[in-house]
Design a protein around this motif. Structure first.
Motif, PDB file in Angstrom:
ATOM      1  N   PRO A   1       0.794  -1.239   0.000  1.00  0.00           N
ATOM      2  CA  PRO A   1       0.000   0.000   0.000  1.00  0.00           C
ATOM      3  C   PRO A   1       0.821   1.282   0.000  1.00  0.00           C
ATOM      4  CG  PRO A   1      -1.041  -1.617   1.414  1.00  0.00           C
ATOM      5  CD  PRO A   1       0.255  -2.223   0.976  1.00  0.00           C
TER       6      PRO A   1
ATOM      7  N   GLU B   1      -8.204   5.563   1.537  1.00  0.00           N
ATOM      8  CA  GLU B   1      -7.441   4.472   2.145  1.00  0.00           C
ATOM      9  C   GLU B   1      -8.295   3.622   3.085  1.00  0.00           C
ATOM     10  OE1 GLU B   1      -3.510   5.591   3.645  1.00  0.00           O
ATOM     11  OE2 GLU B   1      -3.788   7.575   2.742  1.00  0.00           O
TER      12      GLU B   1
ATOM     13  N   ARG C   1      -7.205   0.055   3.374  1.00  0.00           N
ATOM     14  CA  ARG C   1      -5.759  -0.134   3.511  1.00  0.00           C
ATOM     15  C   ARG C   1      -5.403  -1.353   4.352  1.00  0.00           C
ATOM     16  NH1 ARG C   1      -1.326   3.991   3.675  1.00  0.00           N
ATOM     17  NH2 ARG C   1       0.484   2.886   4.514  1.00  0.00           N
TER      18      ARG C   1
END
Length: 464
Positions: free
Chosen positions: A48, A64, A67
């Motif tokens: 990521p 995100e 994530r």
């Protein structure tokens, strides 16, 4: 096609940074089916943080929220893109959420995916096609099959069993025998999955092109028993002495009818309508009674059904507003019957509209869907009766604002006429005037004031 330049641009950026990028999963499947939308899924060997460095300055928006599962989302030229690090996630057999581990290569990532039709990839920017598990063949044959042994695949993520039924509903595909057998054997494993994840898959299934196929799979494999046991419970025993309609088959027909009526009017898939169609007779098993002459009755099954629907949807973690809408439709679905006997006054029509409120268009479709009789004369008579009701609603609506039935005096007018402050008296007076409005239609100002004073006198309230 605008997907190609954006995908190739992104592929070149990853390649320049020393990483792989592949269009993958449902995006490849849908592209081959000619139905690729605006949501694109990619996988990469980049982690990521690396992905963020690659897309920063190129993406028009970045999020995100995924994530922790290795996913970075971006927006570019109207395309919603999710980029996920090669996966090696699995379950430990106990926990209710996946254990996320990053993989190291495309083959392992594809082997971890749910079904062969979702285990294909196209590299970018080189456009090399990868299909190690025969996804194209299964796509052409309209077959749902796991890349790995189904027992291992479903052991890794039991939700995949529900996803198989969902894809059957969405794509009108069949589940191949070994995968189907594993679904039967491993249905109890679905209990390891959170109610929210099960709910989300079920919503997609019921919203699919052919929800009846998916629902049958849920019942036949025992998966429905894990989160919606009332559905299989509709299979009431029928004997020669107490004949009645097969409630389970009737229910599936009502769902199919609702889908057909949606399409006829150009509606998108309406989960609330379809869920109400699925649950409308859910109270019948608990209310079944056999009379002395051998007839079967289900008195007040709509009341019991509404209560059971609310409890089940609460257990499945549906939002309160969705639960309330579905429950209300279930409670109202029998209201129409009896209209054809000519007993409905204009007051009854107003109450029908007022009680349905914004759900009236859905109630129209639910009621029409519920007519599944094979007797053509009876079906035609019911359809004609409902046509007449809708025409009558339109006529009265042209004369009155049925969409917003309100008393002829508002709260301020009530307080002024009775000389009372805000409080329970105003609410009671408002409710009384609304009942009059429903019963008699609009009153002019003088008549409404006279009715309010009569009510106040009867209640012992002295009006100024």
């Amino acid at each position: 096609m605008r997907v190609s330049p954006v995908a190739d641009e992104l592929g070149r950026r990853f390649a320049a940074a020393g990483f792989e990028l592949h269009l993958v999963g449902g995006s490849v499947r849908d592209a081959l089916l000619g139905r690729l939308g605006d949501d694109l899924d990619f996988c990469t060997d980049a982690h990521p943080d690396d992905t963020l460095r690659v897309v920063t300055g190129w993406a028009e928006a970045i999020w995100e929220t995924g994530r922790e599962f290795g996913t970075i989302g971006v927006m570019r030229r109207g395309l919603r893109i999710e980029i996920t690090t090669f996966r090696a996630e699995s379950y430990d057999g106990v926990s209710r959420n996946p254990l996320v581990e990053y993989g190291t290569n495309l083959y392992d990532d594809l082997s971890r995916r749910d079904f062969t039709i979702n285990a294909m990839a196209v590299s970018l920017p080189g456009h090399e096609f990868t299909d190690p598990f025969g996804g194209v063949t299964d796509l052409a044959a309209k077959v749902i099959r796991t890349p790995d042994a189904p027992e291992r695949s479903f052991g890794d993520d039991p939700l995949r069993m529900l996803r198989a039924a969902r894809f059957a509903a969405q794509l009108r595909f069949a589940v191949e025998p070994a995968t189907l057998a594993a679904m039967n054997a491993m249905a109890p494993d679905l209990d390891r999955i959170t109610a929210e994840r099960v709910r989300d898959e079920f919503v997609k299934l019921l919203s699919g092109a052919d929800p009846v196929t998916g629902l049958r799979l849920l019942v036949d494999t025992g998966l429905a028993d894990r989160f919606l046991p009332e559905l299989a419970g509709l299979k009431l025993e029928i004997d020669e002495h107490a004949q009645h309609k097969d409630v389970y088959e009737h229910t599936l027909t009502v769902v199919a009818n609702a889908v057909r009526l949606e399409r006829a009017d150009g509606w998108p898939a309406d989960f609330v309508l379809r869920m109400a169609a699925l649950m409308h007779d859910i109270g019948k098993p608990a209310t079944k009674a056999v009379t002395g002459d051998g007839r079967v009755s289900f008195h007040h099954h709509e009341v019991v059904g509404a209560r059971l629907t609310r409890a089940r949807m609460k257990a499945m973690k549906f939002p309160k507003d969705v639960t309330g809408q579905v429950t209300h439709l279930v409670a109202l679905h029998l209201r129409f019957y009896g209209y054809g006997r000519g007993e409905w006054t204009d007051s009854a029509v107003r109450r029908y509209v007022a009680d349905a409120g914004e759900l009236l268009p859905r109630l129209h479709k639910l009621t029409r869907s519920d007519c599944t009789t094979r007797n053509r004369r009876k079906a035609a008579a019911l359809a004609a009766d409902y046509d007449a009701l809708e025409d009558r609603i339109s006529r009265i609506a042209a004369e009155e604002d049925l969409a917003r039935v309100r008393p002829d005096l508002d709260g301020n007018a009530i307080m002024e006429l009775l000389g009372v402050p805000p409080g329970p008296i105003v609410g009671r007076a408002w409710k009384h005037l609304k009942e009059l409005r429903l019963e008699h239609g609009p009153l002019d100002r003088d008549a409404a004031e006279a009715e309010l004073r009569r009510w106040a006198a009867a209640e012992g309230i002295t009006a100024d």
